[in-house]
Every structure is written in structure tokens, then in C-alpha cells.
Design an enzyme around this catalytic site. Sequence first.
Site, PDB file in Angstrom:
ATOM      1  N   GLN A  10       3.080  10.123   1.582  1.00 28.65           N
ATOM      2  CA  GLN A  10       4.386   9.446   1.678  1.00 28.65           C
ATOM      3  C   GLN A  10       5.320   9.837   0.538  1.00 28.65           C
ATOM      4  O   GLN A  10       6.529   9.647   0.624  1.00 28.65           O
ATOM      5  CB  GLN A  10       4.210   7.918   1.682  1.00 28.65           C
ATOM      6  CG  GLN A  10       3.511   7.379   2.925  1.00 28.65           C
ATOM      7  CD  GLN A  10       3.409   5.878   2.893  1.00 28.65           C
ATOM      8  OE1 GLN A  10       2.470   5.330   2.306  1.00 28.65           O
ATOM      9  NE2 GLN A  10       4.369   5.194   3.505  1.00 28.65           N
ATOM     10  N   GLY A  49       0.850  -1.186   0.000  1.00 31.90           N
ATOM     11  CA  GLY A  49       0.000   0.000   0.000  1.00 31.90           C
ATOM     12  C   GLY A  49       0.882   1.231   0.000  1.00 31.90           C
ATOM     13  O   GLY A  49       2.061   1.149   0.384  1.00 31.90           O
ATOM     14  N   CYS A  73       5.964   0.036   7.754  1.00 32.19           N
ATOM     15  CA  CYS A  73       5.604   1.195   6.933  1.00 32.19           C
ATOM     16  C   CYS A  73       6.840   1.626   6.160  1.00 32.19           C
ATOM     17  O   CYS A  73       7.931   1.695   6.726  1.00 32.19           O
ATOM     18  CB  CYS A  73       5.123   2.336   7.824  1.00 32.19           C
ATOM     19  SG  CYS A  73       4.644   3.814   6.909  1.00 32.19           S
ATOM     20  N   LEU A  74       6.645   1.924   4.887  1.00 34.68           N
ATOM     21  CA  LEU A  74       7.768   2.370   4.058  1.00 34.68           C
ATOM     22  C   LEU A  74       8.340   3.690   4.575  1.00 34.68           C
ATOM     23  O   LEU A  74       9.490   4.007   4.299  1.00 34.68           O
ATOM     24  CB  LEU A  74       7.317   2.505   2.597  1.00 34.68           C
ATOM     25  CG  LEU A  74       6.884   1.184   1.938  1.00 34.68           C
ATOM     26  CD1 LEU A  74       6.238   1.446   0.589  1.00 34.68           C
ATOM     27  CD2 LEU A  74       8.078   0.242   1.790  1.00 34.68           C
ATOM     28  N   HIS A 127      -2.542   7.585   7.106  1.00 33.36           N
ATOM     29  CA  HIS A 127      -1.526   8.472   6.514  1.00 33.36           C
ATOM     30  C   HIS A 127      -2.165   9.778   6.037  1.00 33.36           C
ATOM     31  O   HIS A 127      -1.548  10.842   6.135  1.00 33.36           O
ATOM     32  CB  HIS A 127      -0.858   7.799   5.308  1.00 33.36           C
ATOM     33  CG  HIS A 127       0.297   6.896   5.642  1.00 33.36           C
ATOM     34  ND1 HIS A 127       1.451   7.348   6.257  1.00 33.36           N
ATOM     35  CD2 HIS A 127       0.498   5.577   5.414  1.00 33.36           C
ATOM     36  CE1 HIS A 127       2.299   6.332   6.398  1.00 33.36           C
ATOM     37  NE2 HIS A 127       1.743   5.234   5.896  1.00 33.36           N
ATOM     38  N   HIS A 135      -4.467   1.591   7.589  1.00 34.85           N
ATOM     39  CA  HIS A 135      -3.108   2.145   7.701  1.00 34.85           C
ATOM     40  C   HIS A 135      -2.927   3.286   6.687  1.00 34.85           C
ATOM     41  O   HIS A 135      -2.373   4.337   7.013  1.00 34.85           O
ATOM     42  CB  HIS A 135      -2.112   0.998   7.480  1.00 34.85           C
ATOM     43  CG  HIS A 135      -0.671   1.375   7.378  1.00 34.85           C
ATOM     44  ND1 HIS A 135       0.291   0.948   8.280  1.00 34.85           N
ATOM     45  CD2 HIS A 135       0.011   2.112   6.455  1.00 34.85           C
ATOM     46  CE1 HIS A 135       1.479   1.426   7.928  1.00 34.85           C
ATOM     47  NE2 HIS A 135       1.344   2.124   6.817  1.00 34.85           N
ATOM     48  N   GLU A 136      -3.420   3.080   5.450  1.00 35.42           N
ATOM     49  CA  GLU A 136      -3.262   4.103   4.403  1.00 35.42           C
ATOM     50  C   GLU A 136      -4.124   5.335   4.682  1.00 35.42           C
ATOM     51  O   GLU A 136      -3.672   6.474   4.497  1.00 35.42           O
ATOM     52  CB  GLU A 136      -3.610   3.533   3.019  1.00 35.42           C
ATOM     53  CG  GLU A 136      -2.798   2.321   2.576  1.00 35.42           C
ATOM     54  CD  GLU A 136      -1.311   2.442   2.782  1.00 35.42           C
ATOM     55  OE1 GLU A 136      -0.781   3.569   2.820  1.00 35.42           O
ATOM     56  OE2 GLU A 136      -0.655   1.400   2.928  1.00 35.42           O
TER      57      GLU A 136
HETATM   58  O1  GNR Z   1       3.978  -2.536   2.648  1.00 36.19           O
HETATM   59  C1  GNR Z   1       3.367  -2.376   3.707  1.00 36.19           C
HETATM   60  N1  GNR Z   1       3.058  -3.461   4.467  1.00 36.19           N
HETATM   61  C2  GNR Z   1       2.195  -3.412   5.541  1.00 36.19           C
HETATM   62  C3  GNR Z   1       2.158  -4.503   6.384  1.00 36.19           C
HETATM   63  C4  GNR Z   1       1.303  -4.519   7.472  1.00 36.19           C
HETATM   64  C5  GNR Z   1       0.463  -3.439   7.703  1.00 36.19           C
HETATM   65  C6  GNR Z   1       0.504  -2.333   6.878  1.00 36.19           C
HETATM   66  C7  GNR Z   1       1.363  -2.317   5.801  1.00 36.19           C
HETATM   67  S1  GNR Z   1       1.385  -0.944   4.749  1.00 36.19           S
HETATM   68  C8  GNR Z   1       3.032  -1.024   4.157  1.00 36.19           C
HETATM   69  C9  GNR Z   1       3.299   0.036   3.101  1.00 36.19           C
HETATM   70  C10 GNR Z   1       3.073   1.410   3.667  1.00 36.19           C
HETATM   71  O2  GNR Z   1       3.837   1.979   4.389  1.00 36.19           O
HETATM   72  N2  GNR Z   1       1.935   1.977   3.366  1.00 36.19           N
HETATM   73  O3  GNR Z   1       1.640   3.190   3.863  1.00 36.19           O
HETATM   74 NI    NI Z   2       2.699   3.340   5.746  1.00 37.92          NI
END
Ligand code: GNR
Ligand code: NI
Length: 190
Positions: free
Chosen positions: A51, A46, A94-95, A140, A136-137
Site C-alpha cells: 500500500q 492495519g 481499505c485505505l 494485500h 485483509h492485510e
Molecule cells: O483501517 C482499516 N480498517 C478496516 C476495517 C475493516 C476491515 C479491514 C480494515 S483494514 C483498514 C486499513 C487497510 O486498508 N489496511 O490494509
Molecule cells: Ni487495505
Amino acid sequence: MALLPILTAPDPRLKKKSLPVAAVDADVRQLMDDMLETMYAAPGIGLAAPQVGALKRVIVLDIDREETKTGPLFMANPEIVEASDEDVIYEEGCLSVPDHYSDVARPEKVRVRYLDRDGKQQELACEGLLATCVQHEIDHLDGILFIDHISSLKRNMILRKLLKARKEQERDEAEGKPHKADAKDPEHAL
Ligand code: GNR
Ligand code: NI
């Protein structure tokens, strides 16, 4: 298509609230396509526009697991319209918080309403990793990172380490040395 640089914490842009898009026009579609390419390259499942420094309510996802295979999903102005009372715990990464992972509890199932890549309103029932990831997205887009869901003690430890790693990287780059963080850890690939 283009690869976009991914911002890492602590960065003030990751703490800002993103604005809704007025419509899914050519610029928004371009952003969506560049974000998908950037997400695949990272690799991640995601990615949210802030980001990559764009404070717009745009996310992309692609979950490819045994239980859930979504294919690429493009969402503008995503909104949770329903959430289960039951929570589920996933270990999140999270990236924008590289090399750190923590358990986070979130509603197990959510229903999300959004505009797709063609600007058409859609609703999608999400469960499993997709439900966690879409929440999660959307976090952000409101300036919230997964580390905001854990204890401040753990959060501050992670932020301190990220700052230290960034300073070391900057120092190594200035001296023309390769940096150890450039070697990917396959065990913890997202
Ligand atoms: O790649 C991602 N893996 C992930 C694993 C568990 C819960 C959330 C994520 S999102 C993350 C990519 C990211 O930072 N998206 O904002
Ligand atoms: Ni993230």
C-alpha cells in the site's frame, strides 16, 4: 520516522504479489516504523507494505476496541497456519479503496505465524476484528483487495468511481482548487 504516501486503486502495484523478506534487518524495521506512523496518521487499524509501494511481505496492525486491544503489531512474512471452518461477516474498508465499504465473509478465527520486529518467530491466535484485519492485510501481500471478494458488478462500480474521483482531484489540483475529498468524513473514519 516518515509518513509514506498510500497508493489507491486502481494501481497496478496493488495487484502484485509481494516477496518475503530474507531477514528483519534495519531496513525492514525502518519500513515497519514508517508504516505504523502512516497507519496511525491515516487513520487505520492495519497497513500492508504494498500500500506504500514496497512489494515486501510486511504488515503492521493496531486494533484498539472494547473487545480487542492489541497495541502495535509488526509482522514480516505472515502466514495463516490455521483457520476456523466458521466464517464471520464484517463491513470492511481499505485505505487503498477510500470511501467505499462492503461486507466480506472470512474465517472467524485464524492462527498466524510471522517474524516480529526483532526477527523472532511468533504465533498469534486471532479472532474478532483482528482476525478479519490480519486476513485483509495478508491479502494485500498477494495482490488481493477486499473488493476482490465482492461481486464484479459492485467491484467495477467502485473502481469506476475511484478513477473518476482521482481525475477530479487531479483536475482541481492543476487549477489550484481545494478538493471536496480533502474534507474527512468522521462517520466513516477507519
Ligand atoms: O483501517 C482499516 N480498517 C478496516 C476495517 C475493516 C476491515 C479491514 C480494515 S483494514 C483498514 C486499513 C487497510 O486498508 N489496511 O490494509
Ligand atoms: Ni487495505
